[in-house]
Design a protein around this motif. Structure first.
Motif, short mmCIF file in Angstrom:
data_model
loop_
_atom_site.label_atom_id
_atom_site.label_comp_id
_atom_site.label_asym_id
_atom_site.label_seq_id
_atom_site.Cartn_x
_atom_site.Cartn_y
_atom_site.Cartn_z
N SER A 94 55.43 49.33 43.76
CA SER A 94 56.12 48.52 44.75
C SER A 94 55.26 47.44 45.41
CB SER A 94 56.69 49.42 45.85
OG SER A 94 55.66 50.12 46.51
N ILE A 95 53.94 47.57 45.38
CA ILE A 95 53.09 46.64 46.12
C ILE A 95 52.14 45.85 45.23
CG2 ILE A 95 51.30 46.52 47.89
CD1 ILE A 95 52.78 48.95 49.20
N ALA A 96 51.58 46.50 44.23
CA ALA A 96 50.60 45.83 43.35
C ALA A 96 51.24 44.65 42.62
CB ALA A 96 50.05 46.84 42.34
N LYS A 97 50.40 43.69 42.27
CA LYS A 97 50.88 42.58 41.43
C LYS A 97 51.40 43.15 40.12
CE LYS A 97 49.50 39.11 44.05
NZ LYS A 97 50.45 38.41 44.87
N PRO A 98 52.45 42.55 39.56
CA PRO A 98 53.04 43.10 38.33
C PRO A 98 52.11 42.96 37.12
CG PRO A 98 54.01 40.98 38.87
CD PRO A 98 53.11 41.34 40.02
N GLU A 99 52.36 43.81 36.13
CA GLU A 99 51.59 43.70 34.89
C GLU A 99 51.76 42.29 34.34
OE1 GLU A 99 51.72 46.78 31.92
OE2 GLU A 99 52.45 48.20 33.41
N GLY A 100 50.68 41.75 33.82
CA GLY A 100 50.70 40.39 33.28
C GLY A 100 50.22 39.36 34.29
N TYR A 101 50.14 39.73 35.56
CA TYR A 101 49.68 38.79 36.58
C TYR A 101 48.23 38.40 36.36
CZ TYR A 101 48.87 36.70 41.16
OH TYR A 101 48.54 35.83 42.17
N TYR A 102 47.40 39.39 36.03
CA TYR A 102 45.97 39.16 35.77
C TYR A 102 45.72 39.17 34.27
CZ TYR A 102 45.63 40.81 40.62
OH TYR A 102 45.79 40.99 41.97
N SER A 103 44.73 38.42 33.85
CA SER A 103 44.34 38.47 32.44
C SER A 103 43.51 39.72 32.21
CB SER A 103 43.52 37.24 32.06
OG SER A 103 42.24 37.29 32.69
N GLN A 104 43.45 40.17 30.97
CA GLN A 104 42.65 41.35 30.66
C GLN A 104 41.17 41.11 30.95
OE1 GLN A 104 43.57 43.49 27.06
NE2 GLN A 104 41.55 44.43 26.99
N SER A 105 40.69 39.91 30.68
CA SER A 105 39.26 39.63 30.94
C SER A 105 38.95 39.69 32.43
CB SER A 105 38.84 38.29 30.34
OG SER A 105 39.54 37.23 30.93
N PHE A 106 39.87 39.21 33.27
CA PHE A 106 39.70 39.32 34.73
C PHE A 106 39.60 40.79 35.13
CE2 PHE A 106 41.59 40.18 38.87
CZ PHE A 106 40.86 39.35 39.71
N LEU A 119 33.97 47.96 47.43
CA LEU A 119 33.22 48.29 46.22
C LEU A 119 32.56 47.09 45.56
CD1 LEU A 119 35.69 50.85 44.59
CD2 LEU A 119 33.52 51.33 45.72
N GLY A 120 32.74 45.94 46.08
CA GLY A 120 32.14 44.76 45.47
C GLY A 120 32.13 43.62 46.45
N PRO A 121 31.78 42.45 45.97
CA PRO A 121 31.68 41.30 46.87
C PRO A 121 33.04 40.69 47.23
CG PRO A 121 31.13 40.65 44.63
CD PRO A 121 31.33 42.14 44.61
N PHE A 122 34.11 41.24 46.64
CA PHE A 122 35.44 40.66 46.85
C PHE A 122 36.21 41.47 47.87
CE2 PHE A 122 34.23 40.94 42.34
CZ PHE A 122 33.85 39.63 42.14
N LEU A 123 36.94 40.79 48.73
CA LEU A 123 37.82 41.45 49.67
C LEU A 123 39.01 41.99 48.87
CD1 LEU A 123 38.04 41.93 52.71
CD2 LEU A 123 39.43 39.88 52.84
N PRO A 124 39.33 43.29 48.97
CA PRO A 124 40.41 43.84 48.16
C PRO A 124 41.79 43.35 48.61
CG PRO A 124 39.56 45.50 49.66
CD PRO A 124 38.70 44.28 49.82
N ARG A 125 42.27 42.36 47.93
CA ARG A 125 43.56 41.74 48.29
C ARG A 125 44.61 42.05 47.26
NH1 ARG A 125 40.97 36.01 49.77
NH2 ARG A 125 40.11 36.62 51.76
N ILE A 126 45.84 41.87 47.68
CA ILE A 126 46.96 42.05 46.76
C ILE A 126 47.46 40.68 46.37
CG2 ILE A 126 49.23 43.04 46.45
CD1 ILE A 126 48.50 44.95 48.73
#
Length: 152
Positions: A71-83, A145-152
């Motif tokens: 219900s909340i996460a970005k849908p499959e296909g939103y991110y590339s596999q390499s990302f 867990l990393g340098p990125f702010l965990p965003r949706i």
């Protein structure tokens, strides 16, 4: 002598102002009402992440994760596999470091190491669900867990 004291006092004030303005700021992650519902779930979800082609399997037992993923996460296909692979490499390395430091990091949060190799193609589904678990985990438990702010 009085003039010298004022100069020293002025320099100290300047140093204090600069030091306080250079302090690290804690970035706040905005949690939506839907996420609060997912995070408040008490019943455990069991998500199986598997890749038959490489014989890889992760089982996540985390209340609310399945609801959050659907219900909340970005849908499959939103991110590339390499990302997803790049982010998962970073998150897994930090996760595994925390597992090895139970005196510093909560061993109830970081229970087991994750065997994830950047040289193996786990496929999109495994990378998508693992990445989203890391985002869910960071947001729910206020971890970074990393340098990125965990965003949706």
């Amino acid at each position: 002598m009085k003039h010298l004291c004022y100069k020293i006092f002025g320099v100290l004030i300047l140093v204090m102002v600069i030091a306080s303005s250079c302090g690290s700021t804690k970035e706040v992650v905005d949690i939506s009402e839907d996420e609060k519902i997912a995070f408040s779930q008490k019943e455990g979800d069991t998500i199986k992440i598997a890749s038959d082609t490489v014989g890889y399997e992760i089982i996540i037992i985390e209340p609310g994760y399945d609801f959050w993923l659907k219900s909340i996460a970005k849908p499959e296909g939103y991110y590339s596999q390499s990302f997803l692979e790049n982010r998962n490499n970073i998150y897994v390395q930090e996760w595994n470091q925390r597992v090895l430091q139970p005196q510093r990091f909560d061993p109830n949060l970081y229970e087991m190491q994750i065997d994830y190799s950047p040289n193996i193609d786990y496929g999109y589904d495994v990378n998508y669900k693992l990445y989203n678990y890391f985002i869910y985990f960071q947001r729910k438990y206020n971890q970074r867990l990393g340098p990125f702010l965990p965003r949706i």
